[in-house]
Structure formats: C-alpha cells, structure tokens
Write a protein that holds these residues in place. Structure first.
Motif, PDB file in Angstrom:
ATOM      1  N   LEU A  44     -94.291 113.711 -23.043  1.00 11.20           N
ATOM      2  CA  LEU A  44     -94.715 115.046 -22.622  1.00 11.20           C
ATOM      3  C   LEU A  44     -95.641 115.677 -23.661  1.00 11.20           C
ATOM      4  O   LEU A  44     -96.622 116.341 -23.315  1.00 11.20           O
ATOM      5  CB  LEU A  44     -93.490 115.933 -22.400  1.00 11.20           C
ATOM      6  N   ALA A  45     -95.340 115.447 -24.948  1.00 15.07           N
ATOM      7  CA  ALA A  45     -96.212 115.947 -26.012  1.00 15.07           C
ATOM      8  C   ALA A  45     -97.582 115.275 -25.944  1.00 15.07           C
ATOM      9  O   ALA A  45     -98.617 115.908 -26.161  1.00 15.07           O
ATOM     10  CB  ALA A  45     -95.570 115.707 -27.372  1.00 15.07           C
ATOM     11  N   GLY A  46     -97.588 113.984 -25.626  1.00 16.67           N
ATOM     12  CA  GLY A  46     -98.852 113.268 -25.483  1.00 16.67           C
ATOM     13  C   GLY A  46     -99.690 113.804 -24.339  1.00 16.67           C
ATOM     14  O   GLY A  46    -100.922 113.905 -24.438  1.00 16.67           O
ATOM     15  N   GLU A  47     -99.030 114.188 -23.246  1.00 16.56           N
ATOM     16  CA  GLU A  47     -99.747 114.773 -22.111  1.00 16.56           C
ATOM     17  C   GLU A  47    -100.383 116.104 -22.504  1.00 16.56           C
ATOM     18  O   GLU A  47    -101.531 116.387 -22.148  1.00 16.56           O
ATOM     19  CB  GLU A  47     -98.788 114.981 -20.940  1.00 16.56           C
ATOM     20  N   SER A  48     -99.636 116.929 -23.248  1.00 12.28           N
ATOM     21  CA  SER A  48    -100.180 118.209 -23.701  1.00 12.28           C
ATOM     22  C   SER A  48    -101.384 117.994 -24.615  1.00 12.28           C
ATOM     23  O   SER A  48    -102.390 118.708 -24.514  1.00 12.28           O
ATOM     24  CB  SER A  48     -99.102 119.013 -24.435  1.00 12.28           C
ATOM     25  N   ALA A  49    -101.288 117.008 -25.510  1.00 18.72           N
ATOM     26  CA  ALA A  49    -102.399 116.711 -26.424  1.00 18.72           C
ATOM     27  C   ALA A  49    -103.626 116.236 -25.647  1.00 18.72           C
ATOM     28  O   ALA A  49    -104.762 116.635 -25.943  1.00 18.72           O
ATOM     29  CB  ALA A  49    -101.963 115.659 -27.438  1.00 18.72           C
ATOM     30  N   ARG A  50    -103.402 115.380 -24.653  1.00 19.73           N
ATOM     31  CA  ARG A  50    -104.524 114.886 -23.848  1.00 19.73           C
ATOM     32  C   ARG A  50    -105.179 116.016 -23.058  1.00 19.73           C
ATOM     33  O   ARG A  50    -106.412 116.121 -22.997  1.00 19.73           O
ATOM     34  CB  ARG A  50    -104.037 113.795 -22.887  1.00 19.73           C
ATOM     35  N   ASN A  51    -104.359 116.880 -22.449  1.00 17.95           N
ATOM     36  CA  ASN A  51    -104.905 118.024 -21.716  1.00 17.95           C
ATOM     37  C   ASN A  51    -105.761 118.896 -22.624  1.00 17.95           C
ATOM     38  O   ASN A  51    -106.836 119.366 -22.232  1.00 17.95           O
ATOM     39  CB  ASN A  51    -103.767 118.865 -21.128  1.00 17.95           C
ATOM     40  N   LEU A  52    -105.270 119.116 -23.847  1.00 17.73           N
ATOM     41  CA  LEU A  52    -105.992 119.954 -24.801  1.00 17.73           C
ATOM     42  C   LEU A  52    -107.374 119.378 -25.101  1.00 17.73           C
ATOM     43  O   LEU A  52    -108.391 120.085 -25.041  1.00 17.73           O
ATOM     44  CB  LEU A  52    -105.180 120.078 -26.093  1.00 17.73           C
ATOM     45  N   VAL A  53    -107.432 118.087 -25.406  1.00 17.37           N
ATOM     46  CA  VAL A  53    -108.706 117.452 -25.752  1.00 17.37           C
ATOM     47  C   VAL A  53    -109.643 117.419 -24.545  1.00 17.37           C
ATOM     48  O   VAL A  53    -110.848 117.684 -24.668  1.00 17.37           O
ATOM     49  CB  VAL A  53    -108.470 116.030 -26.304  1.00 17.37           C
ATOM     50  N   LEU A  54    -109.117 117.119 -23.364  1.00 14.63           N
ATOM     51  CA  LEU A  54    -109.957 117.107 -22.164  1.00 14.63           C
ATOM     52  C   LEU A  54    -110.527 118.496 -21.874  1.00 14.63           C
ATOM     53  O   LEU A  54    -111.692 118.631 -21.480  1.00 14.63           O
ATOM     54  CB  LEU A  54    -109.153 116.604 -20.963  1.00 14.63           C
ATOM     55  N   ASN A  55    -109.722 119.541 -22.082  1.00 14.41           N
ATOM     56  CA  ASN A  55    -110.229 120.901 -21.891  1.00 14.41           C
ATOM     57  C   ASN A  55    -111.306 121.241 -22.911  1.00 14.41           C
ATOM     58  O   ASN A  55    -112.302 121.896 -22.583  1.00 14.41           O
ATOM     59  CB  ASN A  55    -109.082 121.908 -21.976  1.00 14.41           C
ATOM     60  N   TYR A  56    -111.134 120.791 -24.152  1.00 13.51           N
ATOM     61  CA  TYR A  56    -112.165 121.031 -25.164  1.00 13.51           C
ATOM     62  C   TYR A  56    -113.465 120.317 -24.802  1.00 13.51           C
ATOM     63  O   TYR A  56    -114.564 120.842 -25.030  1.00 13.51           O
ATOM     64  CB  TYR A  56    -111.683 120.562 -26.538  1.00 13.51           C
ATOM     65  N   LEU A  57    -113.353 119.114 -24.241  1.00 11.42           N
ATOM     66  CA  LEU A  57    -114.550 118.387 -23.807  1.00 11.42           C
ATOM     67  C   LEU A  57    -115.276 119.154 -22.701  1.00 11.42           C
ATOM     68  O   LEU A  57    -116.507 119.297 -22.727  1.00 11.42           O
ATOM     69  CB  LEU A  57    -114.171 116.988 -23.317  1.00 11.42           C
ATOM     70  N   VAL A  58    -114.509 119.656 -21.733  1.00 12.99           N
ATOM     71  CA  VAL A  58    -115.104 120.421 -20.634  1.00 12.99           C
ATOM     72  C   VAL A  58    -115.760 121.690 -21.166  1.00 12.99           C
ATOM     73  O   VAL A  58    -116.900 122.022 -20.817  1.00 12.99           O
ATOM     74  CB  VAL A  58    -114.033 120.771 -19.579  1.00 12.99           C
ATOM     75  N   GLN A  59    -115.042 122.414 -22.029  1.00  7.13           N
ATOM     76  CA  GLN A  59    -115.540 123.694 -22.533  1.00  7.13           C
ATOM     77  C   GLN A  59    -116.760 123.532 -23.436  1.00  7.13           C
ATOM     78  O   GLN A  59    -117.567 124.455 -23.569  1.00  7.13           O
ATOM     79  CB  GLN A  59    -114.412 124.428 -23.264  1.00  7.13           C
ATOM     80  N   SER A  60    -116.896 122.371 -24.059  1.00  8.37           N
ATOM     81  CA  SER A  60    -118.066 122.113 -24.913  1.00  8.37           C
ATOM     82  C   SER A  60    -119.178 121.405 -24.148  1.00  8.37           C
ATOM     83  O   SER A  60    -120.161 120.962 -24.752  1.00  8.37           O
ATOM     84  CB  SER A  60    -117.656 121.266 -26.120  1.00  8.37           C
ATOM     85  N   ASN A  61    -119.008 121.279 -22.824  1.00  6.77           N
ATOM     86  CA  ASN A  61    -119.993 120.593 -21.978  1.00  6.77           C
ATOM     87  C   ASN A  61    -120.235 119.149 -22.431  1.00  6.77           C
ATOM     88  O   ASN A  61    -121.337 118.623 -22.293  1.00  6.77           O
ATOM     89  CB  ASN A  61    -121.321 121.361 -21.958  1.00  6.77           C
ATOM     90  N   TYR A  62    -119.212 118.525 -22.978  1.00  8.11           N
ATOM     91  CA  TYR A  62    -119.280 117.135 -23.438  1.00  8.11           C
ATOM     92  C   TYR A  62    -120.436 116.930 -24.420  1.00  8.11           C
ATOM     93  O   TYR A  62    -121.072 115.875 -24.455  1.00  8.11           O
ATOM     94  CB  TYR A  62    -119.434 116.184 -22.247  1.00  8.11           C
ATOM     95  N   SER A  63    -120.697 117.955 -25.226  1.00  2.00           N
ATOM     96  CA  SER A  63    -121.845 117.900 -26.135  1.00  2.00           C
ATOM     97  C   SER A  63    -121.445 117.887 -27.608  1.00  2.00           C
ATOM     98  O   SER A  63    -122.312 117.784 -28.479  1.00  2.00           O
ATOM     99  CB  SER A  63    -122.765 119.102 -25.883  1.00  2.00           C
ATOM    100  N   GLN A  64    -120.132 118.008 -27.897  1.00  2.58           N
ATOM    101  CA  GLN A  64    -119.681 118.037 -29.285  1.00  2.58           C
ATOM    102  C   GLN A  64    -118.662 116.935 -29.540  1.00  2.58           C
ATOM    103  O   GLN A  64    -117.806 116.646 -28.696  1.00  2.58           O
ATOM    104  CB  GLN A  64    -119.047 119.397 -29.615  1.00  2.58           C
ATOM    105  N   ILE A  65    -118.762 116.332 -30.707  1.00  7.37           N
ATOM    106  CA  ILE A  65    -117.789 115.321 -31.114  1.00  7.37           C
ATOM    107  C   ILE A  65    -116.469 115.998 -31.456  1.00  7.37           C
ATOM    108  O   ILE A  65    -116.439 117.060 -32.084  1.00  7.37           O
ATOM    109  CB  ILE A  65    -118.317 114.528 -32.330  1.00  7.37           C
ATOM    110  N   ILE A  66    -115.371 115.387 -31.030  1.00  3.07           N
ATOM    111  CA  ILE A  66    -114.039 115.907 -31.335  1.00  3.07           C
ATOM    112  C   ILE A  66    -113.373 114.991 -32.356  1.00  3.07           C
ATOM    113  O   ILE A  66    -113.247 113.782 -32.137  1.00  3.07           O
ATOM    114  CB  ILE A  66    -113.178 116.019 -30.065  1.00  3.07           C
TER     115      ILE A  66
END
Length: 401
Positions: free
Chosen positions: A319-341
């Motif tokens: 469940l913690a892994g799912e939360s971490a994945r959601n967080l990173v995917l949201n950051y990718l969307v919010q950055s328009n897939y233009s920034q390295i994470i």
C-alpha cells in the motif's frame, strides 16, 4: 430535547434543522439537545453544515450530546467537535473524511496543503485536476474569511474509490446577499446574489479582491464536467455535469429559530479526477499556475527531488508502494513530463520487496522503459535496496515477455 436523525430516509440539513425547530416549539426553554444519528451518511454536503449548526448552538448556550451509530466513521469525522489546528502530524497526514474548522490564512494554508498532499498520494489525477482543486478550495476558504463575517469556516473533503472528489465548505456568516450590502449592486433576492457572485470580476469591494473566486470555481467545475451546489440565505442553485442550472428554496418556511444555515453559505462541488482541466482555457493563454509543491522540491538544475525517507507511509508495504507510485505519477503529470524526478533513497535502511514492486516495478510498467529512463533517477541507494528493486523490475519485465 431528544432528536433522532434517520439518514436512511432523510439526508438534508433542512431535515436536521426542522427537527430542532419542532423540539423548540414544544419547549423553548429546553437548552439541552441530545442528537441520535441512527444511520450513517458521511457525505461532506450533509456533515459540514450540520457540524456548523451544532457549533453555533454550543456558542449560544445549548448543551449538545451526540449519540453515534456503531459505524465509527461519523465519530471520526468530527461532526460534533470539528478538527482544529494545531494538531499532531498524524491528523494532517490523514485530512480527508474529517471536518476542519478554520479562521486564519495560516490555517487555510496548512489544511489545503494537507489535502493536496493526500490527493497526490491517494490517486493519479488527470492534467490540471490537482492544481484546480488547490486553487478552488483556496479561493472559497478565503471568501469565508474575507466576506462572510463568520467566526469560523468549516471544510470537509472526501476522495471516493470511483475517482471523484467531493468538497463542502460552510460558514455561519451573513450570506452572499448581505455580503453585497453597501456595494454598487442592487439585488432583489438571494438567487440574484448567488448568480451575480458567479460572474467574472464581481466583488463588493475592489480593494479586497477582484471577484473571480466563485466565477473561477464555476468555470473549473464545468470544465471538468463536475457538479456544483451553492446554498445561501435559504435558497440553492445547483449546476450539474451537463451545465443544467436548477434553483429551489428551502422547504421550511416557518423558522422558529434562526440557525446559521438560513443565513450563511454552503458551497459543495465535485471533481472527476479522470477528466482533464485546462486552466489556460479558463483564465487565458497567458495564465501560469505556480505549483508550490513542485517548486519547493526543485533543485538548482530544475529537477524534482523526492526524498523517500520522508514518506509518511514508509517503505514496508504494498500500500505504501502504491502511494509512492501515485505521488511520482502525479508529479510527472503536473510537470508536463518535462522535469527529471530524483528518487533519493538516502536514510532508507531497507525496503520491502512488495514496496519495491508496487512502486518501482509498476512505475516502470506504466511509464514504459524509455520514458522511465529519461525522467526517473534513483540516487543514494544501498546495494541491498538496489538488488531488491532490480529483482522486482526483472520480474515485471519477464511478465511482458
């Protein structure tokens, strides 16, 4: 006075107030109210105004006792005792399904930040949803502070499993109609006031604000194909996902006790997290939204740094892994897939295999190898943890062979 609220058949605040008025008509001197909620309907649009009314009754001298059903969701919601800042970190880490009381800009900032962080962890949202959610609740919560003349505002947010967000914001104030008093506008009814408030550049006092909060909320909800309901001074205007407008007055005309609900304002709206929201279509092509969450994570190379050791949910469960994945995917969307994470594992002693699979293994699957390789960097990780991740990734890759 004993009041039984059966939410299996009645779900509205009007029903709650009518019960109180009926009790007062029998004995106006009774200052003790026992409220028995014998069924659970934990929706924000029901709970938040009832919480505000209970708070109001306490302030004017009523002694309130609330009896809850065995289902503990109502008890945890803060219905009879709303959550207030400052609180311990745990309460802010789980801010949804709880009623929050606020009256300062600092409290608004902390509550909104907690909602946004929780949403980022809870569900992957379409482009513009998180930013629009943050903008909207900031604006409406600020309206309470600036215009309502209410001692407190109340807010509750619920994220449903069907990817919908529901938010209700209530105040015990003077209502939208009275808030325009002394302005250049001459309004005949509360309906006129609500409709005027939803127009662009409408404000009682230009020195206080530009008057785009309610207008922007309406446009955002419509852009998302969500639903919006505004109740103030005894009338309601609702707008559905097809932009159909409905108007009605509260049924209880013979108010024996003027409760805040008949004067103040309830704003209730719902977003669909799967539907994109284009803020530039609403506010103009030159509009730029500053994502403070990402801005605070950026380094001097414009990369987004995510410190895994600071995850409130840890690294030990799927469940913690799912939360971490959601967080990173949201950051990718919010950055328009233009920034390295950058995924910084410094300070993380060991991760569970289930966490690694749910986080990195599935993240690689969803992004694809090329996009993952271009946008995701793993740093400061021990050999043991890297081995666990590599094993999870190889197993995921083998599934697709």
């Amino acid at each position: 006075m004993n009041i039984t609220i059966d939410w299996l058949t009645k779900t509205t605040i009007q029903y709650f107030i009518k019960k109180i008025n009926d009790g007062l008509s029998i004995n106006r001197m009774d200052r003790c109210i026992e409220i028995n909620f014998n069924a659970t309907a934990p929706f924000p649009e029901n709970l938040v105004p009832i919480c505000g009314v209970i708070d109001y009754l306490k302030e004017i001298g009523f002694r309130i006792k609330v009896l809850y059903p065995k289902d503990s969701r109502l008890l945890q919601s803060g219905l009879s005792n709303p959550y207030k800042l400052p609180l311990n970190d745990y309460d802010l880490l789980s801010p949804t399904n709880r009623i929050w009381r606020y009256n300062t800009p600092e409290e608004v900032f902390k509550i909104v930040s907690a909602f946004v962080n929780h949403l980022n962890n809870k569900i992957v949202c379409a482009k513009g949803v998180v930013e629009s959610f943050e903008w909207t609740i900031n604006e409406i919560m600020d309206n309470v502070i600036q215009h309502s003349q209410s001692k407190y505002g109340y807010i509750m947010c619920t994220v449903y499993s069907n990817s919908h967000i529901s938010v209700a914001i209530f105040d015990n104030g003077i209502g939208i109609l009275q808030s325009f008093k002394g302005s250049k506008y001459r309004l005949r009814s509360p309906f006129d006031a609500i409709e005027l408030a939803m127009r662009e550049n409408t404000t009682r006092d230009p020195k206080i604000g530009q008057g785009n909060g309610m207008w922007g909320m309406k446009k955002i909800v419509n852009n998302n194909k969500g639903v919006l309901s505004i109740t103030s001074s005894g009338v309601n205007i609702s707008i559905d996902e097809h932009d159909t407008v409905l108007k009605h007055e509260l049924k209880d005309k013979s108010i024996r006790m003027k409760t805040p609900y008949h004067l103040g304002t309830l704003v209730d709206f719902q977003f669909n997290c799967n539907n994109e929201i284009c803020l530039s279509d609403i506010f103009g092509k030159n509009y730029e939204y500053t994502n403070l969450t990402l801005e605070n994570l950026e380094d001097n190379q414009n990369r987004i740094n995510v410190k895994i050791s600071q995850f409130s949910f840890g690294c030990a469960t799927r469940l913690a892994g799912e939360s971490a994945r959601n967080l990173v995917l949201n950051y990718l969307v919010q950055s328009n897939y233009s920034q390295i994470i950058i995924l910084d594992f410094s300070g993380v002693s060991i991760i569970a295999s289930s966490f690694a699979d749910e986080f990195i293994g599935k993240l690689l699957q969803e992004c694809g190898f090329i996009q993952f390789n271009n946008l995701i960097r793993i740093t400061n990780i021990s050999k043991e943890n890297m081995s666990i991740i590599n094993r999870s990734v190889m197993q995921r890759i083998s599934e697709n062979d």
